[in-house]
Design a protein around this motif. Structure first.
Motif, PDB file in Angstrom:
ATOM      1  N   SER A 101      -0.323  19.756 -23.186  1.00  0.00           N
ATOM      2  CA  SER A 101      -0.489  18.316 -23.393  1.00  0.00           C
ATOM      3  C   SER A 101      -1.170  18.155 -24.758  1.00  0.00           C
ATOM      4  O   SER A 101      -2.385  18.277 -24.860  1.00  0.00           O
ATOM      5  CB  SER A 101      -1.353  17.722 -22.276  1.00  0.00           C
ATOM      6  OG  SER A 101      -1.555  16.353 -22.498  1.00  0.00           O
ATOM      7  N   TYR A 146       8.223   6.972 -20.741  1.00  0.00           N
ATOM      8  CA  TYR A 146       7.648   8.211 -21.305  1.00  0.00           C
ATOM      9  C   TYR A 146       6.706   8.879 -20.291  1.00  0.00           C
ATOM     10  O   TYR A 146       6.761  10.089 -20.077  1.00  0.00           O
ATOM     11  CB  TYR A 146       6.917   7.842 -22.590  1.00  0.00           C
ATOM     12  CG  TYR A 146       6.312   8.983 -23.359  1.00  0.00           C
ATOM     13  CD1 TYR A 146       7.109   9.937 -23.988  1.00  0.00           C
ATOM     14  CD2 TYR A 146       4.924   9.098 -23.501  1.00  0.00           C
ATOM     15  CE1 TYR A 146       6.545  10.970 -24.720  1.00  0.00           C
ATOM     16  CE2 TYR A 146       4.357  10.111 -24.235  1.00  0.00           C
ATOM     17  CZ  TYR A 146       5.165  11.056 -24.841  1.00  0.00           C
ATOM     18  OH  TYR A 146       4.598  12.074 -25.565  1.00  0.00           O
ATOM     19  N   ALA A 147       5.843   8.085 -19.649  1.00  0.00           N
ATOM     20  CA  ALA A 147       4.889   8.639 -18.688  1.00  0.00           C
ATOM     21  C   ALA A 147       5.628   9.247 -17.501  1.00  0.00           C
ATOM     22  O   ALA A 147       5.261  10.328 -17.024  1.00  0.00           O
ATOM     23  CB  ALA A 147       3.926   7.548 -18.213  1.00  0.00           C
ATOM     24  N   ALA A 148       6.677   8.557 -17.025  1.00  0.00           N
ATOM     25  CA  ALA A 148       7.457   9.081 -15.891  1.00  0.00           C
ATOM     26  C   ALA A 148       8.102  10.404 -16.278  1.00  0.00           C
ATOM     27  O   ALA A 148       8.104  11.371 -15.507  1.00  0.00           O
ATOM     28  CB  ALA A 148       8.512   8.068 -15.466  1.00  0.00           C
ATOM     29  N   GLY A 180      -2.105   8.003 -17.867  1.00  0.00           N
ATOM     30  CA  GLY A 180      -1.453   6.688 -17.894  1.00  0.00           C
ATOM     31  C   GLY A 180      -1.616   6.058 -19.262  1.00  0.00           C
ATOM     32  O   GLY A 180      -2.563   6.380 -19.988  1.00  0.00           O
ATOM     33  N   LYS A 201       7.082  12.499 -18.639  1.00  0.00           N
ATOM     34  CA  LYS A 201       6.088  13.541 -18.902  1.00  0.00           C
ATOM     35  C   LYS A 201       5.440  14.066 -17.631  1.00  0.00           C
ATOM     36  O   LYS A 201       5.065  15.238 -17.558  1.00  0.00           O
ATOM     37  CB  LYS A 201       5.029  13.018 -19.887  1.00  0.00           C
ATOM     38  CG  LYS A 201       5.556  12.852 -21.320  1.00  0.00           C
ATOM     39  CD  LYS A 201       6.183  14.141 -21.840  1.00  0.00           C
ATOM     40  CE  LYS A 201       6.239  14.228 -23.349  1.00  0.00           C
ATOM     41  NZ  LYS A 201       6.999  15.419 -23.791  1.00  0.00           N
ATOM     42  N   LEU A 202       5.253  13.190 -16.625  1.00  0.00           N
ATOM     43  CA  LEU A 202       4.736  13.691 -15.352  1.00  0.00           C
ATOM     44  C   LEU A 202       5.855  14.421 -14.598  1.00  0.00           C
ATOM     45  O   LEU A 202       5.597  15.403 -13.905  1.00  0.00           O
ATOM     46  CB  LEU A 202       4.145  12.558 -14.516  1.00  0.00           C
ATOM     47  CG  LEU A 202       3.034  12.972 -13.552  1.00  0.00           C
ATOM     48  CD1 LEU A 202       1.976  13.838 -14.202  1.00  0.00           C
ATOM     49  CD2 LEU A 202       2.404  11.757 -12.910  1.00  0.00           C
ATOM     50  N   GLN A 227       4.283   2.477 -21.601  1.00  0.00           N
ATOM     51  CA  GLN A 227       5.023   3.747 -21.696  1.00  0.00           C
ATOM     52  C   GLN A 227       5.532   4.218 -20.327  1.00  0.00           C
ATOM     53  O   GLN A 227       5.479   5.410 -20.027  1.00  0.00           O
ATOM     54  CB  GLN A 227       4.147   4.833 -22.330  1.00  0.00           C
ATOM     55  CG  GLN A 227       3.789   4.546 -23.782  1.00  0.00           C
ATOM     56  CD  GLN A 227       3.281   5.769 -24.512  1.00  0.00           C
ATOM     57  OE1 GLN A 227       2.437   6.484 -23.987  1.00  0.00           O
ATOM     58  NE2 GLN A 227       3.784   6.007 -25.717  1.00  0.00           N
ATOM     59  N   SER A 261      -0.226  10.497 -21.467  1.00  0.00           N
ATOM     60  CA  SER A 261       0.385   9.227 -21.055  1.00  0.00           C
ATOM     61  C   SER A 261       0.865   9.329 -19.614  1.00  0.00           C
ATOM     62  O   SER A 261       0.805   8.360 -18.858  1.00  0.00           O
ATOM     63  CB  SER A 261       1.571   8.874 -21.949  1.00  0.00           C
ATOM     64  OG  SER A 261       1.120   8.608 -23.235  1.00  0.00           O
ATOM     65  N   GLY A 262       1.361  10.500 -19.229  1.00  0.00           N
ATOM     66  CA  GLY A 262       1.776  10.724 -17.848  1.00  0.00           C
ATOM     67  C   GLY A 262       0.621  11.189 -16.974  1.00  0.00           C
ATOM     68  O   GLY A 262       0.462  10.731 -15.852  1.00  0.00           O
ATOM     69  N   THR A 277       3.963  18.127 -22.081  1.00  0.00           N
ATOM     70  CA  THR A 277       3.679  16.938 -21.294  1.00  0.00           C
ATOM     71  C   THR A 277       2.795  16.018 -22.136  1.00  0.00           C
ATOM     72  O   THR A 277       2.715  16.182 -23.363  1.00  0.00           O
ATOM     73  CB  THR A 277       3.021  17.297 -19.938  1.00  0.00           C
ATOM     74  OG1 THR A 277       2.879  16.100 -19.180  1.00  0.00           O
ATOM     75  CG2 THR A 277       1.690  17.980 -20.095  1.00  0.00           C
TER      76      THR A 277
END
Ligand code: NAD
Length: 306
Positions: free
Chosen positions: A195, A166-168, A159, A170-171, A163, A155-156, A152
């Motif tokens: 992470s 990418y954040a969506a 925040g 990774k979360l 991104q 960024s997720g 992960t």
């Protein structure tokens, strides 16, 4: 000499030709695992293909007396995931450990992001982690043993500007990991997230315009991808059999256990809520506890505790 921690285990490491994945593949092999080195050898934006980098890691593992096989499929389709796991079965007869590490970036502010940029990143990270996991877990279920390790990102978790894709992803991977951990618990299969923070080509483009940004990059450069691998080997081993559904941050010599999303304050009204009532009561209650908008860069800009 102590028994190697991954003796006789078969591991698939995706995106293992470079950066963090390469270090994990090498350390897993050093600890006795037979490793499928998966990588399609693309650029950090996912364009281009080259078998050379994965072949180089296979040679490096064989060079230290280990066993490895290359696979060049993309993780981004279910068929690709099946082919990657099949490589492990064909060469080594089993699949015990999966490290979903392959990744790309297509950064763009949300108001400019294209469908193609969204799909490419979601398909590589989120669907890619599902694809390989989905192909591997029936074998782990049957064998009643398995380890899934998913990458992960802060960024997720926190925040980061530019991104959203990418954040969506990774979360989303955190949710995938937690439910996989629940679904597989009775089969002695664990699923955890790492992470990572590591100087690789993936973060080679972070800005260095201001003095603060330059100082930050100098610090990150000292944190090589080799620091992530010991945590992955530990999570893949018998020593971590009771660790599942967790998120571990790894940054140089520092390991952080992350918290999980839970309600932090609640309010209740006997007559229920109207918008007006909420507007009146909100400032004196929940508003005091709002979590400030931050980027991962701001949040993790403190000195490493080592
Ligand atoms: N470097 C960091 O600080 C950092 C921070 C947070 C998360 N991560 C995550 O760690 C993982 C590894 O990143 P890295 O920094 O080592 O990057 P990297 O670019 O050095 O390595 C990623 C590898 O994945 C491969 N890859 C990409 N898409 C693929 C696909 N569809 N199929 C097969 N292989 C594919 C690439 O060819 C590359 O070799 C990624 O998931 C990344 O999002 C890294």
């Amino acid at each position: 000499m102590a028994t190697p921690m991954l003796k006789d285990k078969v591991a698939v490491v995706t995106g293992a030709a470079r950066g963090i994945g390469r270090e994990i593949a090498l350390l897993m092999a050093q600890h006795g695992a037979k490793v499928v080195v998966n990588d399609y050898g693309g650029g950090s934006d996912g364009t281009g293909r080259d078998h050379g980098p994965a072949d180089e890691v296979v040679s490096a593992i064989k060079g230290i007396g280990g066993q490895a096989a290359a696979n060049y499929d993309s993780v981004a389709t279910v068929a690709g995931g099946q082919a990657i796991v099949q490589t492990a079965l064909d060469h080594f007869g089993s699949i015990d450990i999966v490290v979903n590490n392959a990744g790309i970036l297509r950064d763009r502010m949300i108001f400019n992001m294209t469908e193609e940029e969204w799909d490419a990143v979601i398909n590589t990270h989120l669907k890619g982690s599902f694809s390989v996991t989905r192909a591997a877990v029936p074998h782990m279920r049957e064998k009643k043993w398995g380890r899934l390790i998913n990458m992960t990102s802060t960024s997720g978790l926190v925040g980061n500007v530019g991104q959203a894709n990418y954040a969506a992803a990774k979360l989303g991977i955190v949710g995938l990991t937690k439910v996989t951990a629940l679904d597989m618990a009775r089969y002695n299969v664990t699923a955890n997230c790492i992470s990572p923070f590591a100087w690789t080509r993936m973060i080679g483009t972070i800005p260095t315009e201001t003095e603060a940004q330059k100082t930050r990059v100098e610090k990150i450069k000292k944190m090589g991808p080799e620091h992530i691998a010991p945590v992955a080997v530990f999570l893949a081993s018998e020593a971590a059999k009771e660790v599942s559904g967790q998120i571990f941050g790894v940054r140089g010599k520092e390991i952080m256990l992350f918290g999980h999303m839970r309600p932090i304050r609640n309010i209740h009204h006997d007559q229920g809520w109207t918008p007006e009532r909420l507007a009146e009561i909100f400032p004196g209650t929940l508003k005091h506890h709002l979590v400030p908008l931050e980027t991962s860069g701001q949040y993790f800009n403190y000195d490493p505790l080592v």
